[in-house]
Design a protein around this motif. Structure first.
Motif, short mmCIF file in Angstrom:
data_model
loop_
_atom_site.label_atom_id
_atom_site.label_comp_id
_atom_site.label_asym_id
_atom_site.label_seq_id
_atom_site.Cartn_x
_atom_site.Cartn_y
_atom_site.Cartn_z
N ILE A 11 0.83 -1.20 0.00
CA ILE A 11 0.00 0.00 0.00
C ILE A 11 0.87 1.26 0.00
O ILE A 11 0.49 2.28 -0.57
CB ILE A 11 -0.99 -0.01 1.19
N VAL A 12 2.05 1.20 0.63
CA VAL A 12 2.97 2.34 0.58
C VAL A 12 3.50 2.51 -0.84
O VAL A 12 3.60 3.63 -1.35
CB VAL A 12 4.12 2.16 1.59
N ALA A 13 3.82 1.40 -1.49
CA ALA A 13 4.25 1.48 -2.89
C ALA A 13 3.16 2.09 -3.76
O ALA A 13 3.44 2.86 -4.69
CB ALA A 13 4.62 0.08 -3.39
N ASP A 14 1.90 1.76 -3.45
CA ASP A 14 0.78 2.34 -4.19
C ASP A 14 0.71 3.85 -3.96
O ASP A 14 0.52 4.62 -4.90
CB ASP A 14 -0.52 1.67 -3.72
N LEU A 15 0.85 4.27 -2.72
CA LEU A 15 0.84 5.70 -2.41
C LEU A 15 1.95 6.43 -3.14
O LEU A 15 1.78 7.58 -3.58
CB LEU A 15 0.96 5.92 -0.90
N MET A 16 3.09 5.79 -3.30
CA MET A 16 4.22 6.44 -3.95
C MET A 16 3.93 6.80 -5.41
O MET A 16 4.59 7.67 -5.98
CB MET A 16 5.47 5.55 -3.88
N THR A 32 12.11 -1.42 8.97
CA THR A 32 12.64 -2.44 9.86
C THR A 32 13.99 -2.88 9.31
O THR A 32 14.34 -2.58 8.16
CB THR A 32 11.70 -3.66 9.93
N GLU A 33 14.75 -3.60 10.12
CA GLU A 33 16.03 -4.08 9.64
C GLU A 33 15.85 -4.98 8.42
O GLU A 33 16.64 -4.95 7.48
CB GLU A 33 16.76 -4.84 10.76
N ARG A 34 14.75 -5.75 8.40
CA ARG A 34 14.50 -6.63 7.26
C ARG A 34 14.16 -5.84 5.99
O ARG A 34 14.44 -6.28 4.88
CB ARG A 34 13.36 -7.59 7.60
N SER A 35 13.55 -4.66 6.17
CA SER A 35 13.16 -3.86 5.00
C SER A 35 14.11 -2.71 4.74
O SER A 35 13.79 -1.78 4.00
CB SER A 35 11.74 -3.30 5.21
N ARG A 36 15.30 -2.74 5.35
CA ARG A 36 16.22 -1.59 5.28
C ARG A 36 16.52 -1.17 3.84
O ARG A 36 16.47 0.00 3.50
CB ARG A 36 17.51 -1.90 6.03
N GLU A 37 16.84 -2.11 2.99
CA GLU A 37 17.20 -1.78 1.60
C GLU A 37 16.03 -1.11 0.88
O GLU A 37 16.21 -0.10 0.20
CB GLU A 37 17.63 -3.04 0.86
N LYS A 38 14.82 -1.67 1.06
CA LYS A 38 13.64 -1.08 0.43
C LYS A 38 13.36 0.31 0.99
O LYS A 38 13.04 1.24 0.25
CB LYS A 38 12.43 -1.99 0.65
N GLU A 40 15.44 2.48 2.39
CA GLU A 40 16.44 3.46 1.94
C GLU A 40 16.20 3.84 0.48
O GLU A 40 16.38 5.00 0.09
CB GLU A 40 17.84 2.89 2.13
N GLN A 41 15.78 2.87 -0.34
CA GLN A 41 15.50 3.17 -1.75
C GLN A 41 14.29 4.09 -1.88
O GLN A 41 14.29 5.03 -2.68
CB GLN A 41 15.27 1.88 -2.52
N LEU A 42 13.22 3.82 -1.10
CA LEU A 42 12.05 4.69 -1.11
C LEU A 42 12.43 6.11 -0.73
O LEU A 42 11.97 7.08 -1.35
CB LEU A 42 10.99 4.17 -0.14
N GLN A 50 14.15 11.54 6.26
CA GLN A 50 14.90 10.62 7.10
C GLN A 50 14.20 9.26 7.14
O GLN A 50 12.98 9.17 6.95
CB GLN A 50 14.99 11.18 8.53
N VAL A 51 14.97 8.22 7.37
CA VAL A 51 14.42 6.89 7.63
C VAL A 51 14.74 6.52 9.07
O VAL A 51 15.89 6.59 9.51
CB VAL A 51 15.01 5.83 6.68
N PHE A 52 13.70 6.13 9.81
CA PHE A 52 13.87 5.70 11.19
C PHE A 52 13.69 4.18 11.27
O PHE A 52 12.93 3.59 10.49
CB PHE A 52 12.82 6.35 12.10
#
Length: 329
Positions: A11-16, A32-38, A40-42, A50-52
């Motif tokens: 849904i975030v990808a949709d909003l983008m 999250t640590e698991r989604s870190r790469e995604k 940072e790319q977003l 910033q990314v928290f």
């Protein structure tokens, strides 16, 4: 609006797809640590400030609103923490696992003069508004029939023994919460609360993989069908004794409808010219926050509350119990 987005899912990808056109002053993202790469790319793609990776740190920043785009069972807890930190909350559909959660959030937000809004696209779109205008042309309404049946690849995993959130009773999943919420929202936005709710569901491992909700309005009947374990051509109709409105897309994606009169006259009414459906709701969320329009917020929230009550009554009828229900019993 200074926005904190919670999550990096679909849904975030949709909003983008429409984010860059929105008048948002500043955006930060919770990953999250698991989604870190995604994450940072977003942030790079859309110029996020910033990314928290810690929610408390995000809440301590200068944002004024959080967008809770997380799995259903997390909506309540993350929104509650936002209110406790003095932030408004936009919460993805379905707004909460049950009406008790929503009522608690409403009380907390009201006490702190904060806004709580459900990200339900339907009532903000020009198509919905045009349908409202044509309702009287149907004559005496008799039947409303909505069907959102979409076979899910997650059902393949479910059959193989892997339970993902959309099919997880412990995470407030199921066809009712994932798909039929759209149908019920359209009905309630148009007609208000029904007199009676019934739910006949196909249940596997405690969760509804498909089902039929019937809503008795006294003078007419409404049927809301949703399925994640089978598919069907989309056909949504509002039928009166003088004609019918026909919608050939899922109601959360509708951009046009056909008005078919009993005398044989038929016309197609196109409403959206390429605008992403999430743009309408987010522009209104931004306006409500920036202008402090609590009256409009409350009007929209009343509908969300009624939808939550209907879905809870439907689950009770079908014997579907979420983990989130236990704290209120």
């Amino acid at each position: 609006m200074k926005l904190g987005i919670l999550g990096t899912g679909m849904i975030v990808a949709d909003l983008m797809q429409t984010y860059d056109s929105l008048p948002i002053e500043k955006t930060v993202l919770l990953g999250t640590e698991r989604s870190r790469e995604k994450a940072e790319q977003l942030a790079r793609d859309h110029g996020f400030a910033q990314v928290f990776y810690d929610y408390d740190e995000l809440l301590a920043s200068d944002i004024d609103t959080v967008y809770v785009a997380l799995p259903n069972h997390l909506h309540y807890a993350f929104a509650k923490r936002a209110f406790e930190a003095g932030k408004h909350a936009i919460i993805e559909k379905p707004i909460c696992s049950n009406p008790q959660e929503l009522e608690d959030l409403m009380a907390l937000a009201d006490a702190r003069h904060l806004m709580v809004m459900e990200a339900m696209t339907i009532p903000y779109t020009p198509t919905f508004q045009k349908i409202q205008e044509h309702l009287s042309d149907l004559g005496r309404l008799r039947i409303v029939s909505l069907n959102y049946s979409q076979y899910s690849h997650r059902y393949d995993a479910f059959k193989a023994g892997t339970v993902l959130p959309a099919f997880d009773v412990h995470k407030s999943g199921g066809a009712l919460m994932d798909l039929n919420v759209y149908n019920i929202s359209l009905i309630v936005n148009l007609f208000g609360a029904p007199q009676q709710v019934r739910y006949q569901a196909n249940i596997e491992r405690g969760i509804d993989t498909s089902g039929i909700v019937t809503l008795d309005y006294g003078s007419f009947q409404a049927v809301a069908i949703a399925a994640k374990d089978c598919r069907a051509p989309v056909m949504n109709t509002l039928q009166g004794d003088e004609g019918a409105i026909e919608i050939f897309k899922p109601v959360n994606q509708m951009t046009a409808f056909t008005f078919d009169r009993n005398d044989g006259e038929k016309s197609e009414i196109a409403c959206d010219a390429g605008t992403h459906r999430m743009s309408y709701e987010f522009r209104e969320f931004i306006r409500m926050v920036d202008e402090g329009d609590f009256d409009e917020m409350q009007r929209r929230l009343d509908v969300s509350h009624e939808v939550a009550k209907i879905m809870h009554a439907a689950r009770q009828d079908a014997g579907i119990v979420f983990d989130a229900d236990a704290r209120w019993n």
